[in-house]
Design a protein around this motif. Structure first.
Motif, short mmCIF file in Angstrom:
data_model
loop_
_atom_site.label_atom_id
_atom_site.label_comp_id
_atom_site.label_asym_id
_atom_site.label_seq_id
_atom_site.Cartn_x
_atom_site.Cartn_y
_atom_site.Cartn_z
N GLY A 38 0.82 -1.21 0.00
CA GLY A 38 0.00 0.00 0.00
C GLY A 38 0.85 1.26 0.00
N ILE A 39 1.91 1.25 0.80
CA ILE A 39 2.83 2.40 0.85
C ILE A 39 3.50 2.57 -0.51
CG2 ILE A 39 4.98 3.24 1.86
CD1 ILE A 39 4.01 1.84 4.51
N LEU A 40 3.94 1.48 -1.12
CA LEU A 40 4.57 1.57 -2.43
C LEU A 40 3.59 2.10 -3.48
CD1 LEU A 40 6.65 -1.73 -2.53
CD2 LEU A 40 7.48 0.61 -2.18
N TRP A 41 2.32 1.68 -3.39
CA TRP A 41 1.31 2.17 -4.33
C TRP A 41 1.18 3.69 -4.19
CZ3 TRP A 41 -3.07 5.04 -4.05
CH2 TRP A 41 -3.86 5.09 -5.19
N LYS A 42 1.07 4.15 -2.95
CA LYS A 42 0.90 5.59 -2.70
C LYS A 42 2.11 6.36 -3.23
CE LYS A 42 1.09 9.52 -0.22
NZ LYS A 42 1.30 10.59 -1.18
N LEU A 43 3.32 5.89 -2.95
CA LEU A 43 4.52 6.60 -3.38
C LEU A 43 4.68 6.56 -4.90
CD1 LEU A 43 6.99 5.42 -0.60
CD2 LEU A 43 5.78 7.61 -0.75
N ARG A 44 4.32 5.45 -5.51
CA ARG A 44 4.44 5.30 -6.96
C ARG A 44 3.45 6.20 -7.70
NH1 ARG A 44 3.05 0.39 -7.32
NH2 ARG A 44 1.05 0.65 -8.31
N THR A 45 2.24 6.31 -7.19
CA THR A 45 1.20 7.05 -7.89
C THR A 45 1.17 8.53 -7.51
OG1 THR A 45 -0.48 6.60 -6.20
CG2 THR A 45 -0.28 5.02 -8.04
N GLY A 46 1.65 8.85 -6.31
CA GLY A 46 1.56 10.23 -5.84
C GLY A 46 0.17 10.62 -5.41
N SER A 47 -0.73 9.66 -5.31
CA SER A 47 -2.11 9.93 -4.89
C SER A 47 -2.17 10.26 -3.40
CB SER A 47 -2.98 8.70 -5.16
OG SER A 47 -3.05 8.45 -6.53
N PRO A 53 -6.24 2.11 -2.56
CA PRO A 53 -7.22 1.06 -2.85
C PRO A 53 -7.52 0.20 -1.61
CG PRO A 53 -5.56 1.15 -4.58
CD PRO A 53 -5.09 2.05 -3.47
N GLU A 54 -8.74 -0.28 -1.52
CA GLU A 54 -9.19 -1.05 -0.35
C GLU A 54 -8.38 -2.32 -0.12
OE1 GLU A 54 -13.37 -1.81 -0.42
OE2 GLU A 54 -13.87 0.31 -0.66
N GLY A 57 -6.02 -2.22 2.74
CA GLY A 57 -6.54 -1.96 4.07
C GLY A 57 -6.81 -0.48 4.27
N PRO A 58 -7.09 -0.09 5.50
CA PRO A 58 -7.38 1.31 5.79
C PRO A 58 -6.17 2.20 5.47
CG PRO A 58 -7.98 -0.08 7.65
CD PRO A 58 -7.21 -0.93 6.69
N TRP A 59 -6.42 3.33 4.86
CA TRP A 59 -5.32 4.23 4.51
C TRP A 59 -4.58 4.70 5.75
CZ3 TRP A 59 -4.91 9.17 6.31
CH2 TRP A 59 -6.07 9.77 6.80
N GLN A 60 -5.30 4.83 6.87
CA GLN A 60 -4.67 5.30 8.10
C GLN A 60 -3.59 4.32 8.57
OE1 GLN A 60 -7.98 4.94 7.64
NE2 GLN A 60 -9.13 6.60 8.56
N THR A 61 -3.82 3.02 8.37
CA THR A 61 -2.84 2.01 8.77
C THR A 61 -1.55 2.18 7.99
OG1 THR A 61 -4.59 0.45 9.33
CG2 THR A 61 -2.40 -0.47 8.94
N CYS A 62 -1.66 2.33 6.68
CA CYS A 62 -0.47 2.52 5.84
C CYS A 62 0.23 3.83 6.19
CB CYS A 62 -0.84 2.48 4.37
SG CYS A 62 -1.38 0.86 3.80
#
Length: 125
Positions: A38-47, A53-54, A57-62
Motif C-alpha cells: 500500500g505504501i509503495l502504491w501511494k509513493l508510486r502514484t503520488g495519490s 485502494p481497499e 486496508g485502511p489508509w490510516q494504517t499505511c
C-alpha cells in the motif's frame, strides 16, 4: 497474485526479517506485506493517502506505519540492506560520469543581484 509495483516473493524474503515485530497492544495487526504494498502504491502514484485502494486496508494504517517506520529507522535499514546486497553482487555502479555539456541557468538561479545598483536602478544584471 503479485500486482504491478508490489513486492515480489523474492524481495519479500529479503526485507521481511528487517521489519519490526507486530504490535502487542490493540486488535489484529494488518500484515506488513499488505501495508508495504500500500505504501509503495501511494509513493508510486503520488495519490493522496485517502485514495489508497481497499485491497491495502485502511489508509490510516499505511500512513501510520509509514511514519512510524520513518521515525524508528526501519526505512533507513531497508535502504542500507538493499545497497549493501546490491553492491556485493555488483549491481551498483558507484562511478558517475558527467559529460562536458554546457547547461545555462537563469540569472536568478545563480543568485543575481536583487537590489538596485547605481548603474541599473531596476535591479537587473
Amino acid at each position: 497474485m503479485v500486482q504491478r509495483g508490489e513486492i515480489t516473493d523474492r524481495a519479500w524474503q529479503e526485507i521481511e526479517p528487517l521489519l519490526p515485530e507486530y504490535g502487542q497492544s490493540g486488535g489484529q495487526w494488518r500484515d506488513h506485506r499488505t501495508v508495504v504494498n500500500g505504501i509503495l502504491w501511494k509513493l508510486r502514484t503520488g495519490s493522496p493517502w485517502r485514495d489508497l485502494p481497499e485491497r491495502y486496508g485502511p489508509w490510516q494504517t499505511c500512513f501510520d506505519r509509514f511514519n512510524r517506520w520513518r521515525r524508528d529507522g526501519t526505512w533507513d535499514r531497508l535502504l542500507a540492506h538493499a545497497q549493501t546486497k546490491s553492491d556485493a553482487v555488483g549491481e551498483v555502479e558507484w562511478e558517475v560520469s558527467v559529460d562536458e555539456t554546457l547547461i545555462r541557468a537563469h540569472q536568478h538561479a545563480a543568485g543575481a543581484r536583487s537590489e538596485p545598483s547605481e548603474e541599473d536602478p531596476k535591479g537587473g544584471s
